[in-house]
Design an enzyme around this catalytic site. Structure first.
Site, PDB file in Angstrom:
ATOM      1  N   TYR A  50      63.126  15.923  34.488  1.00 11.00           N
ATOM      2  CA  TYR A  50      62.222  15.625  35.785  1.00 11.00           C
ATOM      3  C   TYR A  50      61.072  16.563  35.350  1.00 11.00           C
ATOM      4  CZ  TYR A  50      64.646  20.041  37.075  1.00 11.00           C
ATOM      5  OH  TYR A  50      65.285  21.296  36.990  1.00 11.00           O
ATOM      6  N   PRO A  51      59.791  15.889  35.866  1.00 10.80           N
ATOM      7  CA  PRO A  51      58.638  16.526  35.644  1.00 10.80           C
ATOM      8  C   PRO A  51      58.343  17.380  36.915  1.00 10.80           C
ATOM      9  CG  PRO A  51      58.292  14.615  36.726  1.00 10.80           C
ATOM     10  CD  PRO A  51      59.641  14.538  36.564  1.00 10.80           C
ATOM     11  N   MET A  52      57.680  18.952  36.699  1.00 13.17           N
ATOM     12  CA  MET A  52      57.657  19.498  37.916  1.00 13.17           C
ATOM     13  C   MET A  52      56.222  20.467  37.756  1.00 13.17           C
ATOM     14  SD  MET A  52      60.063  23.023  37.371  1.00 13.17           S
ATOM     15  CE  MET A  52      59.114  23.953  38.558  1.00 13.17           C
ATOM     16  N   ASN A  53      55.836  20.738  39.019  1.00 12.11           N
ATOM     17  CA  ASN A  53      54.585  21.713  39.158  1.00 12.11           C
ATOM     18  C   ASN A  53      54.925  23.009  39.862  1.00 12.11           C
ATOM     19  OD1 ASN A  53      52.829  19.636  38.285  1.00 12.11           O
ATOM     20  ND2 ASN A  53      52.465  18.987  40.296  1.00 12.11           N
ATOM     21  N   LYS A  54      53.974  23.873  39.618  1.00 13.36           N
ATOM     22  CA  LYS A  54      54.273  25.183  40.420  1.00 13.36           C
ATOM     23  C   LYS A  54      52.990  24.938  41.475  1.00 13.36           C
ATOM     24  CE  LYS A  54      57.458  27.592  38.223  1.00 13.36           C
ATOM     25  NZ  LYS A  54      57.100  28.709  37.379  1.00 13.36           N
ATOM     26  N   HIS A  77      64.129  33.883  37.792  1.00 13.67           N
ATOM     27  CA  HIS A  77      64.517  32.770  37.268  1.00 13.67           C
ATOM     28  C   HIS A  77      65.327  32.706  36.062  1.00 13.67           C
ATOM     29  CE1 HIS A  77      63.770  28.576  35.595  1.00 13.67           C
ATOM     30  NE2 HIS A  77      63.486  29.265  34.379  1.00 13.67           N
ATOM     31  N   GLN A 104      68.053  24.092  27.908  1.00 11.77           N
ATOM     32  CA  GLN A 104      66.877  23.497  28.578  1.00 11.77           C
ATOM     33  C   GLN A 104      65.772  23.472  27.355  1.00 11.77           C
ATOM     34  OE1 GLN A 104      67.410  26.696  28.367  1.00 11.77           O
ATOM     35  NE2 GLN A 104      65.641  27.948  28.374  1.00 11.77           N
ATOM     36  N   SER A 153      61.532  28.601  42.458  1.00 13.47           N
ATOM     37  CA  SER A 153      61.415  27.227  42.941  1.00 13.47           C
ATOM     38  C   SER A 153      61.331  27.109  44.593  1.00 13.47           C
ATOM     39  CB  SER A 153      62.721  26.773  42.241  1.00 13.47           C
ATOM     40  OG  SER A 153      62.633  26.895  40.821  1.00 13.47           O
TER      41      SER A 153
HETATM   42  C1  VOV Z   1      69.488  26.471  31.525  1.00 14.68           C
HETATM   43  C2  VOV Z   1      69.145  27.512  31.648  1.00 14.68           C
HETATM   44  C3  VOV Z   1      67.449  28.114  31.851  1.00 14.68           C
HETATM   45  C4  VOV Z   1      67.151  29.420  31.234  1.00 14.68           C
HETATM   46  C5  VOV Z   1      67.811  30.538  30.458  1.00 14.68           C
HETATM   47  C6  VOV Z   1      65.820  29.565  31.520  1.00 14.68           C
HETATM   48  C7  VOV Z   1      64.947  30.817  31.131  1.00 14.68           C
HETATM   49  C8  VOV Z   1      63.656  30.712  31.270  1.00 14.68           C
HETATM   50  C9  VOV Z   1      62.593  31.881  30.918  1.00 14.68           C
HETATM   51  C10 VOV Z   1      63.259  33.182  30.420  1.00 14.68           C
HETATM   52  C11 VOV Z   1      61.455  31.509  31.108  1.00 14.68           C
HETATM   53  C12 VOV Z   1      60.246  32.218  30.856  1.00 14.68           C
HETATM   54  C13 VOV Z   1      59.969  32.249  29.280  1.00 14.68           C
HETATM   55  C14 VOV Z   1      58.570  33.112  29.044  1.00 14.68           C
HETATM   56  O1  VOV Z   1      57.580  32.916  29.958  1.00 14.68           O
HETATM   57  O2  VOV Z   1      58.820  34.055  28.414  1.00 14.68           O
HETATM   58  C15 VOV Z   1      61.526  30.066  31.680  1.00 14.68           C
HETATM   59  C16 VOV Z   1      60.399  29.435  32.099  1.00 14.68           C
HETATM   60  C17 VOV Z   1      60.572  28.265  32.828  1.00 14.68           C
HETATM   61  N1  VOV Z   1      61.539  27.368  33.444  1.00 14.68           N
HETATM   62 FE1  VOV Z   1      63.453  28.097  32.658  1.00 14.68          FE
HETATM   63  N2  VOV Z   1      65.160  28.415  32.292  1.00 14.68           N
HETATM   64  C18 VOV Z   1      66.269  27.616  32.460  1.00 14.68           C
HETATM   65  C19 VOV Z   1      66.284  26.493  33.174  1.00 14.68           C
HETATM   66  C20 VOV Z   1      65.229  26.069  34.027  1.00 14.68           C
HETATM   67  C21 VOV Z   1      65.331  24.963  34.783  1.00 14.68           C
HETATM   68  C22 VOV Z   1      66.507  24.192  35.462  1.00 14.68           C
HETATM   69  C23 VOV Z   1      64.156  24.713  35.261  1.00 14.68           C
HETATM   70  C24 VOV Z   1      63.584  23.798  36.335  1.00 14.68           C
HETATM   71  C25 VOV Z   1      63.387  24.767  37.547  1.00 14.68           C
HETATM   72  C26 VOV Z   1      64.118  24.001  39.063  1.00 14.68           C
HETATM   73  O3  VOV Z   1      63.917  24.714  39.748  1.00 14.68           O
HETATM   74  O4  VOV Z   1      64.729  23.010  38.972  1.00 14.68           O
HETATM   75  C27 VOV Z   1      63.146  25.605  34.441  1.00 14.68           C
HETATM   76  C28 VOV Z   1      61.832  25.738  34.567  1.00 14.68           C
HETATM   77  C29 VOV Z   1      61.045  26.420  33.884  1.00 14.68           C
HETATM   78  C30 VOV Z   1      59.665  26.432  33.685  1.00 14.68           C
HETATM   79  C31 VOV Z   1      58.784  25.401  34.748  1.00 14.68           C
HETATM   80  C32 VOV Z   1      59.196  27.635  33.177  1.00 14.68           C
HETATM   81  C33 VOV Z   1      57.754  27.970  32.708  1.00 14.68           C
HETATM   82  C34 VOV Z   1      57.278  28.526  33.971  1.00 14.68           C
HETATM   83  C35 VOV Z   1      55.839  29.328  33.776  1.00 14.68           C
HETATM   84  O5  VOV Z   1      55.126  29.533  34.650  1.00 14.68           O
HETATM   85  O6  VOV Z   1      55.617  29.631  32.669  1.00 14.68           O
HETATM   86  N3  VOV Z   1      64.005  26.082  33.892  1.00 14.68           N
HETATM   87  N4  VOV Z   1      62.924  29.568  31.682  1.00 14.68           N
END
Ligand code: VOV
Length: 248
Positions: A144-148, A171, A184, A222
Site C-alpha cells: 500500500y502507498p502512504m503519506n505523512k 514506530h 518490510q 500513524s
Molecule cells: C515490519 C516491521 C517494521 C519495522 C522493524 C520498521 C522499522 C522502521 C524504522 C526503524 C524506520 C526508521 C528508519 C530510519 O529512519 O532510520 C522505519 C521507517 C518507516 N516505516 Fe517502518 N517498520 C516496520 C513496518 C512498517 C509498516 C507496517 C509501515 C506502514 C505504517 C502503517 O501505519 O501502516 C511502515 C512505514 C514506514 C515509513 C513510511 C517509514 C519512513 C518514515 C520517514 O518519515 O522516514 N513501516 N521503519
C-alpha cells in the site's frame, strides 16, 4: 524550516499490477495459450537470472480481490532498466491478455533517524544489502502507498527532527515485535509517484499484515500522521502456480 531527514536510496522499484482478461484468454487456441505462457515463463526465468547475478530482484504474487490478478514487484539499479522490463513485458503475447490496473514507481529507502553518526552507511554491507535486497519469497505480500499528513497542526514536515526521531523510534519499537514474522521493504516515492512511500510487507501468515497495521494505527506516528492509499494483498506465484491459475 524543519531539517529534512537524510535518506539512503538503493534500487529503483516498479510495482506493476495486472488483471487477466479471461475472455481473451479463453478465446485463444490451445497453441496460442501455450506460446503466451512459454513467453511469460521465459521472462520469469530472465528475472530470476538477474536476481542470481545480484543485478536486481523481482517478486511475483497473485492479488486476491478485484483490484488485480497478479503483480510484478521489480527492483533494478536504474529507471531505464525498469522501463525496459515494462516494455519487454508489454510486447509479449501474454501481455495481450492482461490489463494494467495499477502501478507504483519508487526507490528502496532507509530513513536516517536511526543512522549511527560518523559512519558511512554505504560502507556497511548490512545497509547496502537492505538497499539492494533479494526480495523474500514469502507466502504472502501486502502493498500500500502512504503519506505523512500535512494538515493544520498535523504536519509531519513541520515537526523538529527530534520529534520525528522520537515518533520513528516508537514506530520502530512496534515493528521490531514483528521481526521474523514480517519483512518490510519501504520505498520512497516523493517526486516519483502520487504518494510519499510504498509499503511492501512479506509474511508467511497473512494475518500478521492485519496485526501490524492495526497496532501501528494506534501509535501516534500513524494515528496522527498516517494517510493510506489502496491496499493490495496476495499469494506467492511461481511457474507451477501460474500454470494452475491459467489452466482452463
Ligand atoms: C515490519 C516491521 C517494521 C519495522 C522493524 C520498521 C522499522 C522502521 C524504522 C526503524 C524506520 C526508521 C528508519 C530510519 O529512519 O532510520 C522505519 C521507517 C518507516 N516505516 Fe517502518 N517498520 C516496520 C513496518 C512498517 C509498516 C507496517 C509501515 C506502514 C505504517 C502503517 O501505519 O501502516 C511502515 C512505514 C514506514 C515509513 C513510511 C517509514 C519512513 C518514515 C520517514 O518519515 O522516514 N513501516 N521503519
Amino acid at each position: 524550516m524543519s531539517e529534512a531527514v537524510h535518506t539512503l536510496e538503493g534500487w529503483y522499484c516498479l510495482h506493476d499490477f495486472r488483471a487477466i482478461d479471461w475472455n481473451i484468454w479463453k478465446s485463444l487456441t490451445a497453441q496460442e495459450r501455450n506460446r503466451a505462457e512459454d513467453e511469460l515463463y521465459s521472462l520469469l526465468g530472465k528475472y530470476q537470472q538477474t536476481e542470481d547475478q545480484k543485478q536486481g530482484s523481482t517478486a511475483f504474487y497473485s492479488i486476491v480481490g478485484q483490484k488485480a490478478d497478479f503483480v510484478f514487484m521489480h527492483l533494478r539499479e536504474t529507471l531505464e532498466e525498469l522501463n525496459e522490463l515494462e516494455t519487454e513485458f508489454n510486447k509479449s503475447l501474454f501481455a495481450q491478455v492482461t490489463v494494467p490496473t495499477y502501478s507504483y514507481v519508487s526507490i528502496v529507502e532507509l530513513g536516517g533517524y536511526m543512522a549511527k553518526p560518523g559512519v558511512d552507511p554505504m560502507e556497511d554491507p548490512e545497509i547496502v544489502a537492505r538497499l539492494k535486497p533479494a526480495l523474500p519469497k514469502a507466502r504472502h505480500l501486502c502493498f500500500y502507498p502512504m503519506n505523512k499528513r500535512r494538515e493544520g497542526n498535523d504536519n509531519w514536515y513541520m515537526l523538529s527532527v527530534e520529534e520525528r526521531r522520537n515518533f520513528m523510534r516508537s514506530h520502530g519499537m512496534i515493528g521490531r515485535n514483528y521481526a521474523g514474522k514480517i519483512k518490510q521493504i519501504i520505498t520512497g516515492s516523493i517526486g516519483l509517484d502520487d504518494w510519499e512511500w510504498g509499503v511492501t510487507l512479506f509474511a508467511e501468515d497473512a494475518l500478521q499484515f492485519k496485526k501490524i497495521v492495526h497496532e501501528m494505527r494506534f501509535d501516534e506516528t500513524s494515528a496522527r500522521f498516517g494517510d493510506f492509499g489502496d491496499f493490495y494483498v496476495g499469494n506467492l506465484l511461481d511457474k507451477q502456480k501460474m500454470e494452475a491459475m491459467l489452466r482452463l
